[in-house]
Scaffold this active site. Structure first.
Site, PDB file in Angstrom:
ATOM      1  CD  GLU A   1      -2.630   1.428   2.368  1.00  0.00           C
ATOM      2  OE1 GLU A   1      -3.317   2.513   2.588  1.00  0.00           O
ATOM      3  OE2 GLU A   1      -2.253   0.736   3.492  1.00  0.00           O
TER       4      GLU A   1
ATOM      5  CG  ASP B   1       7.809   8.325  14.436  1.00  0.00           C
ATOM      6  OD1 ASP B   1       8.962   9.112  14.227  1.00  0.00           O
ATOM      7  OD2 ASP B   1       6.760   8.806  14.130  1.00  0.00           O
TER       8      ASP B   1
ATOM      9  CG  ASP C   1       8.281  13.809  16.372  1.00  0.00           C
ATOM     10  OD1 ASP C   1       8.283  14.964  16.967  1.00  0.00           O
ATOM     11  OD2 ASP C   1       7.997  13.977  15.294  1.00  0.00           O
TER      12      ASP C   1
END
Length: 431
Positions: A52, A117, A119
């Site tokens: 996807e 991830d 951040d």
């Protein structure tokens, strides 16, 4: 629409401009290595054809469940749609583009890189140099410390080899793990792995965010965490005490005291000392704490041990990776693709060498405007027309070294993928 030749000193290219982004996708995006990285083979496989892709278009239009037969089709559609950014999802049980023709529930995620991830948002309460969306070389130290710890743990503890670290374009970093064993992890296995690695838990309102001993205050760390702690002690001194001076203000030292066991005499004494001399640095305050705790060793061994462990927790709370666990737990999670352009900063999401993460400076990451300037300047100097340009134009820009780093990573992934397929084929023949 052609991009005009511009002087290198001009930096007013707008990354939200459709013309600018179209030039980037036509001339600079590294399609071939990008395809090989996701596909892990020269011939299109389900890792690509059933993958996807989600695109963000002008006006914040979001299109999910795109999929492509090959790299050429992907390139053609990327140039046509001209997204401000795009994200990558998992390999599904069928082509995502065909989902409307499938029975309900038939489209299921099957394989996907293990991703992480980190951040800067999660470090806002403990960084002192920048606020909001800003990031600089100094507060990048938090990300660098996280990368070193996480990279070591993923390689040494779990045996992963193919880790790709990618700057997010503004204030964070992503990790993509392409090992076959990582691709095959189901959601429960991913959750267990992330839970093992996750140490910092709790929102801004929670003072103490490290609670890995459970109900037993005297329990020892897992050896993996003990290893991380030893490495982070130096990071703590360098980053937290010296550079960021996290305990320099009353707000900072009160945050420190709130994490510690609330012994009235020790905490009260430190608070009075620091209030009487508020200019004392974080180095001095940490020394005061160490000295106060050392004074407990003879008179109150139990309390001494309690504070000793609490100070270890402080080091972890200020330096250990702050992982966005939800990103890693589920195969169907979408993550921004490498070599995208961040629409806010214009910076390209480039690979980062974990061995040199301390030297990385977000301010030096090339912007799409800088790259197009370099490209057009090179074309002007060489007297080239569009038909005479090199096949890969990024080789004439500062993007070249980052693509080469990416290609080296991809080559290693392909070698292992071929070895796995040969071994599987041999097992079948032996049977």
């Amino acid at each position: 629409m052609p991009i005009p030749i511009r002087d290198d000193s001009m930096t007013d290219y707008d990354p939200s401009s459709p013309q600018v982004m179209n030039a980037f996708y036509r001339r600079l995006f590294p399609y071939r290595p990008f395809f090989l990285w996701l596909n892990q083979d020269q011939v299109p496989s389900k890792l690509f054809t059933h993958r996807e892709f989600a695109f963000t278009l002008a006006g914040d239009v979001y299109i999910r469940y795109n999929s492509f037969h090959n790299s050429d089709e992907f390139k053609k559609e990327l140039i046509r749609l001209n997204p401000s950014r795009f994200e990558i999802g998992p390999q599904y049980s069928a082509r995502p583009r065909d989902r409307k023709t499938l029975a309900a529930g038939a489209l299921q995620p099957q394989r996907r890189e293990l991703v992480f991830d980190i951040d800067m948002t999660d470090y806002d309460e403990i960084r002192t140099c920048c606020t909001d969306k800003k990031i600089c070389k100094r507060c990048w130290g938090y990300i660098a410390a996280a990368v070193k710890v996480l990279d070591h743990a993923l390689r040494e503890t779990f045996g992963f080899k193919h880790l790709l670290w990618v700057y997010s374009g503004r204030r964070g970093i992503h990790c993509w793990i392409s090992d076959q064993s990582a691709l095959d992890l189901n959601d429960e296995q991913r959750k267990s792995l992330v839970t093992f690695l996750e140490v910092i838990k709790g929102g801004k309102e929670q003072a103490k965010k490290v609670n890995i001993r459970g109900s037993k205050d005297d329990a020892e760390y897992h050896p993996v965490l003990g290893d991380a702690l030893e490495n982070l002690k130096m990071e703590f001194v360098k980053l937290i005490l010296h550079d960021q001076d996290c305990f320099g203000t009353e707000k900072g030292w009160e945050a420190l005291l709130a994490i510690l066991p609330q012994d009235r005499d020790l905490i009260g004494g430190l608070r009075r000392e620091w209030q009487s001399d508020p200019t004392r640095s974080s180095v001095d305050k940490w020394g005061d704490l160490q000295q106060a705790v050392a004074g407990l060793k003879k008179g109150n061994q139990l309390l001494f041990k309690k504070y000793e462990r609490a100070m270890q927790d402080v080091i972890l709370q200020y330096t250990y990776p702050r992982i966005d666990a939800e990103v890693s737990k589920h195969r169907n999670h979408l993550l921004k693709a490498p070599f995208c352009v961040h629409p806010g900063t214009g910076r390209v999401c480039i690979p980062v060498n974990p061995d040199q993460v301390d030297e990385f400076d977000p301010d030096t990451v090339p912007t799409v405007g800088e790259l197009l300037n370099q490209l057009d300047k090179a074309a002007a100097e060489n007297g080239e027309t569009p038909s005479q340009r090199r096949v890969e134009e990024y080789e004439q820009t500062s993007l070249k070294s980052y693509v080469e780093m990416f290609e080296k990573h991809v080559a290693a992934v392909l070698r292992d993928s071929r070895s796995t397929k040969r071994a599987t084929k041999q097992e079948g023949m032996d049977f």
